[in-house]
Write a protein that holds these residues in place. Sequence first.
Motif: not given
Length: 480
Positions: A384-408
């Motif tokens: 459930f936590s990662y489904s919400r995380i995936a939803s938030s990452i999809r809404k990010m406009s910055s590619l760097g922000g997405k990569q940082k979120a995925l790396s953590t």
Amino acid sequence: MYLVTVVGNLLIVLAVSSDPHLHTPIYFFLSHLSLADIGFTSTTIPKMIWDIQSHSRVISYVGCLIDVFLIIFGCMDARLLTVMAYDRFVAMCHPLHYPVIINSCLCCCFVLVSFFMDPLQSQLHNLMLQPTCFKNVEISNFFCHLSQLLNLACSDTFTNNIVIYINHMEAGNKTGIFEFILLGLSEDPQMQSFIFGLFLSVYLVTVLGNLLIILVISSDPHLHTPMYFFLSNLSLVDICFSTTIVPKMLVNIQTENKATSYMHCLIQLYFSMVFPIVDSLLLTVMAYDRFVAICHPLHYTVIMNPRLCGLLVFITWFISVISSLLHISLMMHLSFCRNLEIPHFFCELTQILKVACSDTFLNTTLLYFMTGVLGVFPLWGILFSYSRIASSIRKMSSLGGKQKALSTCGSHLSVVSLFYGTGVGVHFTSAVTHSSQKVSVASVMYTVVTPMLNPFIYSLRNKDVKGALGRLLSRAASCL
């Protein structure tokens, strides 16, 4: 000795009550501790002296129950010492707030709770002793001790032992009657040296790798965050889990002795249940931490404050200890057949239940229930936590922000996949095959390999840990 005890403690009470300089919380607790010591000593010594003088060792059933009840004074000692430790903690760590925190009302409450809980506990034991019959009325002690009475009982004392979480009668009798035989991974003598070397190497890598993770996190201020606080606890649990299983296995191989006593088997069984449950719950807590960090970054420091982090870790340990104690309490009530060979390399719950002669319905029901609650629900929380995380990452406009979120999240997802993947693999293997050797080999991945790989996953996939490890090695090299 009795006169010295009474006079000495009365002198303490008199000194504290008569000197205004000693009218402080610590001496208030000390005076009650002295009263508890007088009460505890007066419960046992005068009766013993009277028996010696009168050459009579007889005590009535009611007198014995009163003796058991009045042992509460010994329990009060432990509680009052805990309260005094808390008083010293507040005085040293929060001196400016000491008069506010340790006020007279709180002091009285502490003492009342101590005096209330112990009589309630003793009365509960006495009520449960009343319907008990006894096969032998000789007590090998100088006072009526609860465990000694339970050892003499001819009726079932299982409920009594559950209340005190120690089954002296069952454990004391069974340990001397039999031993379990751990067959291990292979009975081939030529394979033993290879297995010994392999498992010793894996164990050393596991301990050193996880200790290095703890050292890196504790020594680098950049890693003093909730995520790495949970990671250090996870590494500690992995060390403990491996230490519960591997050293005993290595000793058995080296000594060519596969026998393990009933008590040692129960201890290993207990810890081999506690640590995987802590692992599972910590991984769920870490998933929640990543959810808050990515989905609510502005509120992260407020939500994941040190108090909540400490509370979450405490809850994981509390749930693990209580659930494991339930299994052990039911296990102690089982009787076992003559065939005590366990086709495994450690005392595993399902394998022990298979060699039991008595009914294991309650044990099996509890096992399935706990597996569902402590296995399925944490996994559901992670998903459930990662489904919400995936939803938030999809809404990010910055590619760097997405990569940082995925790396953590990458390291944590890898550890979760490894932990639950190997766990499901073990249960799937045991369900589809009747070969005990295949089940044991599958268990190696879950119990031995997974704790070894976790440090590598976090050190190779996590930039923060790699950077902190580099700084630690640089400091170590400069010192040399």
